[in-house]
Every structure is written in structure tokens, then in C-alpha cells.
Design an enzyme around this catalytic site. Structure first.
Site, mmCIF file in Angstrom:
data_model
loop_
_atom_site.group_PDB
_atom_site.id
_atom_site.type_symbol
_atom_site.label_atom_id
_atom_site.label_comp_id
_atom_site.label_asym_id
_atom_site.label_seq_id
_atom_site.Cartn_x
_atom_site.Cartn_y
_atom_site.Cartn_z
ATOM 1 N N ALA A 48 0.836 -1.203 0.000
ATOM 2 C CA ALA A 48 0.000 0.000 0.000
ATOM 3 C C ALA A 48 0.866 1.247 0.000
ATOM 4 C CB ALA A 48 -0.907 0.013 1.218
ATOM 5 N N SER A 63 -1.515 -1.176 -4.306
ATOM 6 C CA SER A 63 -2.558 -0.144 -4.347
ATOM 7 C C SER A 63 -2.111 1.126 -3.640
ATOM 8 C CB SER A 63 -3.838 -0.663 -3.685
ATOM 9 O OG SER A 63 -4.827 0.346 -3.734
ATOM 10 N N ASN A 121 -3.714 3.813 -3.261
ATOM 11 C CA ASN A 121 -4.781 4.232 -2.350
ATOM 12 C C ASN A 121 -5.707 3.050 -2.200
ATOM 13 O OD1 ASN A 121 -7.199 5.113 -1.158
ATOM 14 N ND2 ASN A 121 -6.674 7.239 -1.647
ATOM 15 N N HIS A 148 -6.787 17.548 1.632
ATOM 16 C CA HIS A 148 -6.066 16.740 2.618
ATOM 17 C C HIS A 148 -5.699 17.607 3.807
ATOM 18 C CE1 HIS A 148 -5.620 13.698 -0.585
ATOM 19 N NE2 HIS A 148 -5.437 12.846 0.401
ATOM 20 N N LYS A 207 0.086 17.951 4.609
ATOM 21 C CA LYS A 207 0.458 17.168 3.402
ATOM 22 C C LYS A 207 1.035 18.131 2.378
ATOM 23 C CE LYS A 207 -1.445 13.926 -0.010
ATOM 24 N NZ LYS A 207 -0.509 12.801 0.157
ATOM 25 N N GLY A 226 -1.335 11.711 -4.628
ATOM 26 C CA GLY A 226 -0.985 10.704 -5.637
ATOM 27 C C GLY A 226 -2.238 10.059 -6.206
ATOM 28 N N THR A 227 -3.256 9.971 -5.355
ATOM 29 C CA THR A 227 -4.543 9.399 -5.786
ATOM 30 C C THR A 227 -5.160 10.276 -6.871
ATOM 31 O OG1 THR A 227 -4.895 8.512 -3.577
ATOM 32 C CG2 THR A 227 -6.838 8.746 -4.985
HETATM 33 N N1 NAD Z 1 -2.275 2.939 -0.071
HETATM 34 C C1 NAD Z 1 -2.931 3.668 0.814
HETATM 35 O O1 NAD Z 1 -4.168 3.780 0.783
HETATM 36 C C2 NAD Z 1 -2.155 4.376 1.903
HETATM 37 C C3 NAD Z 1 -2.810 5.083 2.898
HETATM 38 C C4 NAD Z 1 -2.022 5.720 3.892
HETATM 39 C C5 NAD Z 1 -0.642 5.610 3.873
HETATM 40 N N2 NAD Z 1 -0.082 4.891 2.866
HETATM 41 C C6 NAD Z 1 1.359 4.698 2.790
HETATM 42 O O2 NAD Z 1 1.781 4.008 3.969
HETATM 43 C C7 NAD Z 1 3.133 4.357 4.270
HETATM 44 C C8 NAD Z 1 3.224 4.772 5.706
HETATM 45 O O3 NAD Z 1 2.431 5.915 5.900
HETATM 46 P P1 NAD Z 1 2.401 6.554 7.354
HETATM 47 O O4 NAD Z 1 1.523 7.774 7.281
HETATM 48 O O5 NAD Z 1 2.068 5.493 8.367
HETATM 49 O O6 NAD Z 1 3.944 6.991 7.517
HETATM 50 P P2 NAD Z 1 4.819 7.068 8.863
HETATM 51 O O7 NAD Z 1 6.084 7.759 8.473
HETATM 52 O O8 NAD Z 1 3.992 7.607 9.988
HETATM 53 O O9 NAD Z 1 5.167 5.533 9.252
HETATM 54 C C9 NAD Z 1 6.086 4.775 8.511
HETATM 55 C C10 NAD Z 1 6.329 3.465 9.288
HETATM 56 O O10 NAD Z 1 7.090 2.574 8.496
HETATM 57 C C11 NAD Z 1 8.286 2.194 9.192
HETATM 58 N N3 NAD Z 1 9.337 2.047 8.174
HETATM 59 C C12 NAD Z 1 9.839 3.012 7.370
HETATM 60 N N4 NAD Z 1 10.770 2.480 6.550
HETATM 61 C C13 NAD Z 1 10.822 1.149 6.837
HETATM 62 C C14 NAD Z 1 11.573 0.045 6.341
HETATM 63 N N5 NAD Z 1 12.469 0.187 5.369
HETATM 64 N N6 NAD Z 1 11.355 -1.195 6.876
HETATM 65 C C15 NAD Z 1 10.442 -1.346 7.859
HETATM 66 N N7 NAD Z 1 9.699 -0.352 8.384
HETATM 67 C C16 NAD Z 1 9.899 0.873 7.871
HETATM 68 C C17 NAD Z 1 8.550 3.281 10.191
HETATM 69 O O11 NAD Z 1 9.275 2.771 11.293
HETATM 70 C C18 NAD Z 1 7.110 3.658 10.595
HETATM 71 O O12 NAD Z 1 6.644 2.725 11.549
HETATM 72 C C19 NAD Z 1 3.514 5.454 3.281
HETATM 73 O O13 NAD Z 1 4.232 4.861 2.223
HETATM 74 C C20 NAD Z 1 2.161 5.964 2.754
HETATM 75 O O14 NAD Z 1 2.259 6.395 1.406
HETATM 76 C C21 NAD Z 1 -0.792 4.287 1.903
HETATM 77 O O1 LIG Z 2 -2.278 10.217 3.932
HETATM 78 C C1 LIG Z 2 -1.825 10.508 2.815
HETATM 79 O O2 LIG Z 2 -1.094 11.489 2.546
HETATM 80 C C2 LIG Z 2 -2.198 9.631 1.697
HETATM 81 N N1 LIG Z 2 -1.726 9.929 0.530
HETATM 82 C C3 LIG Z 2 -1.909 9.101 -0.618
HETATM 83 C C4 LIG Z 2 -2.063 10.040 -1.792
HETATM 84 O O3 LIG Z 2 -1.251 10.987 -1.868
HETATM 85 O O4 LIG Z 2 -2.957 9.824 -2.603
HETATM 86 C C5 LIG Z 2 -3.072 8.159 -0.510
HETATM 87 C C6 LIG Z 2 -3.130 7.550 0.796
HETATM 88 C C7 LIG Z 2 -3.097 8.513 1.924
#
Ligand code: NAD
Ligand SMILES: O=C(O)C1=N[C@H](C(=O)O)CCC1
Length: 255
Positions: A102, A126, A128, A158, A162, A167-168
Site C-alpha cells: 500500500a 494499491s 490508495n 487533505h 500534506k 498521488g490518488t
Molecule cells: N495505499 C494507501 O491507501 C495508503 C494510505 C495511507 C498511507 N499509505 C502509505 O503508507 C506508508 C506509511 O504511511 P504513514 O503515514 O504510516 O507513515 P509514517 O512515516 O507515519 O510511518 C512509517 C512506518 O514505516 C516504518 N518504516 C519506514 N521504513 C521502513 C523500512 N524500510 N522497513 C520497515 N519499516 C519501515 C517506520 O518505522 C514507521 O513505523 C507510506 O508509504 C504511505 O504512502 C498508503
Molecule cells: O495520507 C496521505 O497522505 C495519503 N496519501 C496518498 C495520496 O497521496 O494519494 C493516498 C493515501 C493517503
């Protein structure tokens, strides 16, 4: 019925909420969590999140040895860490453990690595992962085909901190063959988790398709949907929007 065992990468702003969604779902067992540093090392994610039981042993990325995934078996890996996290589960892919990534922003090298894994196991990627955004993505493409002359603009809102454009929203623009630089409009206020609106303007009517992530738990529900789908799939690369598109195809009512 056997619980689906989950290994989670990332325990940050979103990862903690993802962990909680798996912990509170009886179909799943959160086996372990891997994070970057040593914060809460070998504590239980469940205890840190206020549960009375022990689940989700917390490891650091430096704990990952060649036998880590053999010794701590899971049915799926879910990655909410960072782009670099993708390099840590090569041996899991070789063991054919399904992967749900994700990570919202990969570089080309990381995407290439993920595609490599999809030659050994089932991978769902995915950026998002909310169900709603992927329904919006498919519905917007269908609507554009129905109303090809509509003007289309995308508005994304957002939280204030941010910095980057959603990206979405960029992905929606790409799917609609729109120049994101011209057609994506960003609003940064307060603590909005994520709102996306696609405005279809026609001479005598306007259609607005919109999605609001009320809580980051929406990402956890999407991850749960993704795991339940991917663990029964053959080797290959999968995307949420394709799964949703198939559901559209299979459920469009025939009048
Ligand atoms: N696809 C989605 O819908 C969606 C939604 C929200 C966030 N995200 C993604 O999730 C990720 C985390 O977002 P967040 O807001 O929790 O960020 P954050 O910075 O608060 O947390 C990141 C976490 O990942 C850990 N981490 C970082 N690099 C690492 C590595 N190489 N190995 C293991 N652990 C590692 C950190 O210790 C921390 O616990 C981002 O990539 C963000 O884009 C995706
Ligand atoms: O929390 C955010 O920032 C997120 N960003 C992604 C985006 O940029 O679309 C999607 C997931 C949450």
C-alpha cells in the site's frame, strides 16, 4: 475456521491503524509487525493499542534474516512502511507468501522489484487502498465513456501538513487522460484525511463523483479486502481497480 495470519510492515501514523483493524477482525491473526527502528522492540502491537491479549510481536528491519519468514509463518504480508521496505521481503516472495503493498509513492526501482516478486507470488499493489477510491476510479472512467464531451476537473482535499499533491488525484487524472498539473486542484486544511471529487461539467447538468476517507481506518478496511482477495489468487500482479472493475462487470444489473 483457521485465522488468516498477517505480517505487517510499518507501525506509523497509518500502520498503527491498520494493525488495529486486523486485531479487531476475528478472521485475522496479526503475527508480527516490522518497523524501521527499535521503538517498542519485541513488545506486542496489541498491548500498545490497548488490547488485553498478545499479538503482533514488534521487530526492527534489522531483525530480518534469511530465515525470518520461514520461522514466523504468515499467510500474507501487508506493507504500510516506506518505499524502501519493498527490499526486505524478497525471501517471503520466494516462499510464495502473498504481498499487499500500500506504499503510495514508489520509485521506478522499487516498482521493478515489486514486479519481480509478482513472478514468484501473488502481489497486490494499491497506492490508495480504500475500496471507495477504487470504485470512484472505475465509475469515473465509465462516466467519461458515457459523456465524452464533459469538462472534467479533480479537487483533492487533505490535512494541512500534506505537502505533495495527492498521488490518488494524479492517478485519477491519468486514468481519465487528463493533465494533472492543469486539472487537479488541491486544498490543504485542518485534519482532513482525504477527500477526492471529480466534477463532470456539461451544458445543462453537472455530475460530481466524490469519496471521503473519514478515518484512516478506511485504509485498514481496504487492506482487509485486498488480503482476502489475494490469498486465493495465482502468482501475478494485481491492482484494486481491476478487482473493482470485475465486480462492476459482474454486478451491473441487466434491466
Ligand atoms: N495505499 C494507501 O491507501 C495508503 C494510505 C495511507 C498511507 N499509505 C502509505 O503508507 C506508508 C506509511 O504511511 P504513514 O503515514 O504510516 O507513515 P509514517 O512515516 O507515519 O510511518 C512509517 C512506518 O514505516 C516504518 N518504516 C519506514 N521504513 C521502513 C523500512 N524500510 N522497513 C520497515 N519499516 C519501515 C517506520 O518505522 C514507521 O513505523 C507510506 O508509504 C504511505 O504512502 C498508503
Ligand atoms: O495520507 C496521505 O497522505 C495519503 N496519501 C496518498 C495520496 O497521496 O494519494 C493516498 C493515501 C493517503
Amino acid at each position: 475456521m483457521e485465522k488468516i495470519r498477517i505480517g505487517l510492515f510499518g507501525f506509523g501514523k497509518t500502520g498503527k491503524i491498520i494493525a488495529n483493524e486486523f486485531l479487531r477482525n476475528d478472521s485475522f491473526l496479526l503475527e508480527w509487525v516490522v518497523r524501521k527502528g527499535y521503538e517498542s522492540h519485541h513488545k506486542y502491537a496489541s498491548r500498545l493499542l490497548g488490547y488485553e491479549f498478545e499479538a503482533g510481536d514488534i521487530y526492527s528491519m534489522t531483525d530480518i534474516t534469511d530465515t525470518f519468514f520461514l520461522e514466523r509463518k504468515v499467510d500474507a504480508i501487508v506493507d504500510f512502511s516506506s518505499a524502501a521496505g519493498v527490499y526486505e521481503y524478497r525471501t517471503a516472495a520466494e516462499l510464495k507468501i502473498p504481498i499487499v503493498s500500500a506504499i503510495s509513492k514508489y520509485g521506478e526501482a522499487e516498482l521493478k522489484q515489486l514486479r519481480e516478486y509478482a513472478k514468484s507470488t501473488a502481489v497486490l499493489y494499491s497506492p490508495n487502498i480504500t475500496l471507495g477510491i477504487n470504485v470512484l476510479l472505475v465509475a469515473a472512467q465509465v462516466l467519461q465513456k458515457i459523456a465524452p464531451h464533459a469538462d472534467i476537473e479533480i479537487v483533492e482535499e487533505h490535512f494541512g501538513e500534506k505537502k505533495e499533491v495527492s498521488g490518488t488525484a494524479k492517478k485519477i487524472a491519468e486514468a481519465l487522460n487528463l493533465d494533472a498539473a492543469r486539472h487537479v486542484h488541491s486544498i490543504r486544511v485542518g485534519g482532513i484525511v482525504g477527500n477526492h471529487q471529480i466534477v463532470f461539467g456539461m451544458p445543462n447538468q453537472t455530475i460530481r463523483l466524490s469519496h471521503e476517507s473519514v478515518s484512516r481506518a478506511a485504509f485498514g478496511q481496504g487492506a482487509i479486502f485486498a488480503v482476502k482477495h489475494i490469498i486465493n489468487q495465482p502468482i501475478g500482479m494485481y491492482h484494486m481497480e481491476n478487482i473493482i472493475a470485475d465486480m462492476f462487470r459482474n454486478h451491473i444489473p441487466v434491466y
